[in-house]
Design an enzyme around this catalytic site. Structure first.
Site, PDB file in Angstrom:
ATOM      1  N   ASP A  37     -18.230 -68.345  35.076  1.00 33.89           N
ATOM      2  CA  ASP A  37     -17.368 -69.439  34.640  1.00 33.89           C
ATOM      3  C   ASP A  37     -18.292 -70.407  33.887  1.00 33.89           C
ATOM      4  O   ASP A  37     -19.522 -70.330  34.024  1.00 33.89           O
ATOM      5  CB  ASP A  37     -16.749 -70.101  35.872  1.00 33.89           C
ATOM      6  CG  ASP A  37     -15.933 -71.322  35.523  1.00 33.89           C
ATOM      7  OD1 ASP A  37     -15.168 -71.263  34.545  1.00 33.89           O
ATOM      8  OD2 ASP A  37     -16.071 -72.350  36.224  1.00 33.89           O
ATOM      9  N   LEU A  38     -17.727 -71.292  33.085  1.00 30.77           N
ATOM     10  CA  LEU A  38     -18.576 -72.215  32.302  1.00 30.77           C
ATOM     11  C   LEU A  38     -18.631 -73.612  32.936  1.00 30.77           C
ATOM     12  O   LEU A  38     -19.667 -74.028  33.468  1.00 30.77           O
ATOM     13  CB  LEU A  38     -18.026 -72.291  30.869  1.00 30.77           C
ATOM     14  CG  LEU A  38     -18.662 -73.324  29.944  1.00 30.77           C
ATOM     15  CD1 LEU A  38     -20.128 -73.029  29.695  1.00 30.77           C
ATOM     16  CD2 LEU A  38     -17.916 -73.338  28.605  1.00 30.77           C
ATOM     17  N   ASP A  39     -17.489 -74.319  32.902  1.00 29.30           N
ATOM     18  CA  ASP A  39     -17.450 -75.701  33.384  1.00 29.30           C
ATOM     19  C   ASP A  39     -17.668 -75.728  34.892  1.00 29.30           C
ATOM     20  O   ASP A  39     -16.881 -75.158  35.647  1.00 29.30           O
ATOM     21  CB  ASP A  39     -16.101 -76.349  33.050  1.00 29.30           C
ATOM     22  CG  ASP A  39     -15.892 -76.463  31.543  1.00 29.30           C
ATOM     23  OD1 ASP A  39     -16.843 -76.833  30.837  1.00 29.30           O
ATOM     24  OD2 ASP A  39     -14.777 -76.174  31.077  1.00 29.30           O
TER      25      ASP A  39
ATOM     26  N   THR B 129     -19.088 -80.226  32.512  1.00 30.08           N
ATOM     27  CA  THR B 129     -18.373 -80.966  31.479  1.00 30.08           C
ATOM     28  C   THR B 129     -17.231 -81.800  32.059  1.00 30.08           C
ATOM     29  O   THR B 129     -16.482 -82.429  31.309  1.00 30.08           O
ATOM     30  CB  THR B 129     -17.800 -80.002  30.426  1.00 30.08           C
ATOM     31  OG1 THR B 129     -17.205 -78.938  31.136  1.00 30.08           O
ATOM     32  CG2 THR B 129     -18.866 -79.484  29.488  1.00 30.08           C
TER      33      THR B 129
ATOM     34  N   LYS C  13      -9.702 -79.197  37.563  1.00 32.03           N
ATOM     35  CA  LYS C  13     -10.834 -78.259  37.525  1.00 32.03           C
ATOM     36  C   LYS C  13     -10.336 -76.824  37.309  1.00 32.03           C
ATOM     37  O   LYS C  13      -9.526 -76.334  38.101  1.00 32.03           O
ATOM     38  CB  LYS C  13     -11.559 -78.372  38.864  1.00 32.03           C
ATOM     39  CG  LYS C  13     -12.957 -77.896  38.859  1.00 32.03           C
ATOM     40  CD  LYS C  13     -13.757 -78.574  39.954  1.00 32.03           C
ATOM     41  CE  LYS C  13     -14.141 -77.638  41.059  1.00 32.03           C
ATOM     42  NZ  LYS C  13     -14.965 -78.250  42.089  1.00 32.03           N
ATOM     43  N   GLY C  14     -10.793 -76.181  36.253  1.00 31.00           N
ATOM     44  CA  GLY C  14     -10.413 -74.793  35.993  1.00 31.00           C
ATOM     45  C   GLY C  14      -9.002 -74.605  35.461  1.00 31.00           C
ATOM     46  O   GLY C  14      -8.552 -73.491  35.239  1.00 31.00           O
TER      47      GLY C  14
ATOM     48  N   ARG D 186      -5.630 -76.714  29.400  1.00 30.53           N
ATOM     49  CA  ARG D 186      -5.366 -78.044  28.819  1.00 30.53           C
ATOM     50  C   ARG D 186      -3.910 -78.479  29.014  1.00 30.53           C
ATOM     51  O   ARG D 186      -3.628 -79.576  29.499  1.00 30.53           O
ATOM     52  CB  ARG D 186      -5.698 -77.985  27.327  1.00 30.53           C
ATOM     53  CG  ARG D 186      -5.921 -79.344  26.698  1.00 30.53           C
ATOM     54  CD  ARG D 186      -6.251 -79.167  25.226  1.00 30.53           C
ATOM     55  NE  ARG D 186      -7.356 -78.249  25.018  1.00 30.53           N
ATOM     56  CZ  ARG D 186      -7.558 -77.569  23.892  1.00 30.53           C
ATOM     57  NH1 ARG D 186      -6.730 -77.700  22.871  1.00 30.53           N
ATOM     58  NH2 ARG D 186      -8.579 -76.747  23.769  1.00 30.53           N
TER      59      ARG D 186
ATOM     60  N   SER E 195     -14.327 -68.288  30.694  1.00 31.41           N
ATOM     61  CA  SER E 195     -13.924 -69.690  30.863  1.00 31.41           C
ATOM     62  C   SER E 195     -12.509 -69.932  30.370  1.00 31.41           C
ATOM     63  O   SER E 195     -12.090 -69.367  29.363  1.00 31.41           O
ATOM     64  CB  SER E 195     -14.885 -70.580  30.065  1.00 31.41           C
ATOM     65  OG  SER E 195     -14.402 -71.899  30.028  1.00 31.41           O
ATOM     66  N   ALA E 196     -11.804 -70.820  31.066  1.00 21.83           N
ATOM     67  CA  ALA E 196     -10.454 -71.215  30.646  1.00 21.83           C
ATOM     68  C   ALA E 196     -10.506 -72.113  29.410  1.00 21.83           C
ATOM     69  O   ALA E 196      -9.479 -72.409  28.809  1.00 21.83           O
ATOM     70  CB  ALA E 196      -9.770 -71.963  31.781  1.00 21.83           C
ATOM     71  N   SER E 197     -11.713 -72.523  29.027  1.00 23.68           N
ATOM     72  CA  SER E 197     -11.841 -73.482  27.921  1.00 23.68           C
ATOM     73  C   SER E 197     -11.846 -72.818  26.550  1.00 23.68           C
ATOM     74  O   SER E 197     -12.591 -71.875  26.309  1.00 23.68           O
ATOM     75  CB  SER E 197     -13.120 -74.293  28.082  1.00 23.68           C
ATOM     76  OG  SER E 197     -13.315 -75.099  26.935  1.00 23.68           O
TER      77      SER E 197
ATOM     78  N   ASN F 217     -12.997 -74.305  24.167  1.00 28.57           N
ATOM     79  CA  ASN F 217     -14.218 -74.865  23.554  1.00 28.57           C
ATOM     80  C   ASN F 217     -15.478 -74.180  24.067  1.00 28.57           C
ATOM     81  O   ASN F 217     -16.588 -74.684  23.861  1.00 28.57           O
ATOM     82  CB  ASN F 217     -14.304 -76.366  23.851  1.00 28.57           C
ATOM     83  CG  ASN F 217     -13.205 -77.153  23.155  1.00 28.57           C
ATOM     84  OD1 ASN F 217     -13.179 -77.235  21.933  1.00 28.57           O
ATOM     85  ND2 ASN F 217     -12.271 -77.695  23.925  1.00 28.57           N
TER      86      ASN F 217
ATOM     87  N   LYS G 200      -6.441 -67.604  35.127  1.00 29.31           N
ATOM     88  CA  LYS G 200      -6.830 -67.667  36.537  1.00 29.31           C
ATOM     89  C   LYS G 200      -5.723 -68.407  37.308  1.00 29.31           C
ATOM     90  O   LYS G 200      -5.200 -69.379  36.778  1.00 29.31           O
ATOM     91  CB  LYS G 200      -8.150 -68.445  36.690  1.00 29.31           C
ATOM     92  CG  LYS G 200      -9.321 -67.855  35.904  1.00 29.31           C
ATOM     93  CD  LYS G 200     -10.493 -68.826  35.880  1.00 29.31           C
ATOM     94  CE  LYS G 200     -11.553 -68.390  34.878  1.00 29.31           C
ATOM     95  NZ  LYS G 200     -12.643 -69.357  34.740  1.00 29.31           N
TER      96      LYS G 200
ATOM     97  N   GLU H  14     -18.041 -68.691  40.188  1.00 28.40           N
ATOM     98  CA  GLU H  14     -17.007 -69.705  39.952  1.00 28.40           C
ATOM     99  C   GLU H  14     -17.190 -70.940  40.823  1.00 28.40           C
ATOM    100  O   GLU H  14     -17.728 -70.847  41.920  1.00 28.40           O
ATOM    101  CB  GLU H  14     -15.639 -69.102  40.345  1.00 28.40           C
ATOM    102  CG  GLU H  14     -14.865 -68.515  39.206  1.00 28.40           C
ATOM    103  CD  GLU H  14     -14.241 -69.554  38.288  1.00 28.40           C
ATOM    104  OE1 GLU H  14     -14.292 -70.757  38.602  1.00 28.40           O
ATOM    105  OE2 GLU H  14     -13.711 -69.152  37.243  1.00 28.40           O
ATOM    106  N   ASP H  15     -16.693 -72.086  40.340  1.00 25.51           N
ATOM    107  CA  ASP H  15     -16.715 -73.295  41.170  1.00 25.51           C
ATOM    108  C   ASP H  15     -15.308 -73.723  41.587  1.00 25.51           C
ATOM    109  O   ASP H  15     -15.147 -74.705  42.299  1.00 25.51           O
ATOM    110  CB  ASP H  15     -17.393 -74.460  40.426  1.00 25.51           C
ATOM    111  CG  ASP H  15     -16.556 -74.936  39.250  1.00 25.51           C
ATOM    112  OD1 ASP H  15     -16.004 -74.083  38.526  1.00 25.51           O
ATOM    113  OD2 ASP H  15     -16.447 -76.155  39.068  1.00 25.51           O
TER     114      ASP H  15
HETATM  115  C1  BG6 Z   1     -11.812 -75.430  32.245  1.00 23.95           C
HETATM  116  C2  BG6 Z   1     -12.020 -76.843  32.781  1.00 23.95           C
HETATM  117  O1  BG6 Z   1     -13.023 -74.753  32.224  1.00 23.95           O
HETATM  118  O2  BG6 Z   1     -11.278 -75.488  30.919  1.00 23.95           O
HETATM  119  C3  BG6 Z   1     -10.710 -77.617  32.701  1.00 23.95           C
HETATM  120  O3  BG6 Z   1     -12.466 -76.778  34.124  1.00 23.95           O
HETATM  121  C4  BG6 Z   1     -10.168 -77.588  31.272  1.00 23.95           C
HETATM  122  O4  BG6 Z   1     -10.900 -78.943  33.138  1.00 23.95           O
HETATM  123  C5  BG6 Z   1     -10.027 -76.138  30.811  1.00 23.95           C
HETATM  124  O5  BG6 Z   1      -8.907 -78.251  31.200  1.00 23.95           O
HETATM  125  C6  BG6 Z   1      -9.517 -76.030  29.381  1.00 23.95           C
HETATM  126  O6  BG6 Z   1     -10.489 -76.537  28.507  1.00 23.95           O
HETATM  127  P1  BG6 Z   1     -10.245 -76.827  26.974  1.00 23.95           P
HETATM  128  O7  BG6 Z   1     -11.644 -77.083  26.435  1.00 23.95           O
HETATM  129  O8  BG6 Z   1      -9.641 -75.605  26.369  1.00 23.95           O
HETATM  130  O9  BG6 Z   1      -9.347 -78.017  26.877  1.00 23.95           O
HETATM  131 MG    MG Z   2     -15.183 -74.154  36.560  1.00 20.59          MG
END
Ligand code: BG6
Ligand code: MG
Length: 221
Positions: free
Chosen positions: A9-11, A17, A45-46, A49, A116-118, A120, A147, A171-172
């Site tokens: 996992d990233l964040d 972040t 967390k996780g 958006r 990662s769910a992000s 970014n 997830k 994972e956290d």
């Molecule tokens: C997860 C974070 O890794 O990514 C969440 O823990 C965040 O807090 C999610 O909302 C989505 O991220 P992003 O960068 O696509 O808005």
């Molecule tokens: Mg995480």
């Protein structure tokens, strides 16, 4: 040899972040006259958006009062604020022990991926200067069932060409542990507040991550 791949996992695992997400959501909440605090941020967390925005609206008793267009606009607005904050991220923001652990995995010939769910994730990894350490970085946008479904971890394993049982997921967040276990992988939890499924190996900090600990944990299984 076990494991053959480690999927991160990233964040909250490679970097933290959460403070940037908090600040960006706080700015959005101020703009909209919504209440937002650090304990609400914990719930995000996780979480994706859009789902994060839904939680903030629900906590404010405003669920269902915004049009889909307005929701999309606000999620985009928050993301722009978040991306401005990411500009200050550097390799100093890599969490303790991670750099040494990545070296250890690379020396052992173990493949590495990021789940990662992000959306970014690539930008964050580039800011941390570790993007090229990974054989594969999942694209959150292309994942249909996020997830706690295992799809993102299984997608990583597929791209790496490694069977799930040969993979370790780190994972956290509780939803992430559920996703790893649903994918039939070995789960390492970093400071997870366990409410449902337990990780196979529970650590309190990334500083405790070593290949030996994981291998030992796998043998105890
Ligand atoms: C997860 C974070 O890794 O990514 C969440 O823990 C965040 O807090 C999610 O909302 C989505 O991220 P992003 O960068 O696509 O808005
Ligand atoms: Mg995480």
């Amino acid at each position: 040899m076990w494991p053959q791949a480690v999927i991160f996992d990233l964040d909250g695992v490679l970097t933290d972040t959460a403070a940037c997400h908090y600040e960006a959501w706080k700015q959005m909440a101020q703009r909209e006259n919504l209440y937002f605090d650090r304990s609400m941020n914990q719930q995000l967390k996780g979480v994706s958006r859009m789902h994060s925005l839904e939680i903030i609206l629900r906590e404010n008793g405003r669920e269902g009062t915004y049009t889909p267009d307005k929701m999309a606009f606000l999620a985009g607005w928050k993301n722009e604020a978040y991306q401005r904050l990411l500009k200050d991220l550097t390799r100093q923001d890599i969490l303790p022990g991670i750099a040494a652990f990545l070296d250890q995995l690379q020396n052992a010939g173990i493949k590495m991926a990021v789940a990662s769910a992000s959306e970014n994730a690539d930008t964050v990894l580039e800011r941390l200067e570790i993007r090229n350490r990974f054989d594969y970085v999942a694209r959150a946008k292309e994942i249909k069932r996020r997830k706690p479904y295992p799809e993102i971890f299984l997608t990583c394993a597929g791209h790496l060409g490694i069977l799930p049982k040969q993979c370790v997921g780190i994972e956290d967040a509780q939803a992430g542990i559920e996703a790893i276990k649903a994918g039939r992988m070995f789960a390492v939890g970093i400071g997870v507040e366990v409410r449902t499924v337990r990780p196979d190996l529970e650590l309190t900090s990334t500083a405790e991550l070593t290949l030996e600990r994981i291998v030992r944990g796998g043998r105890d299984e």
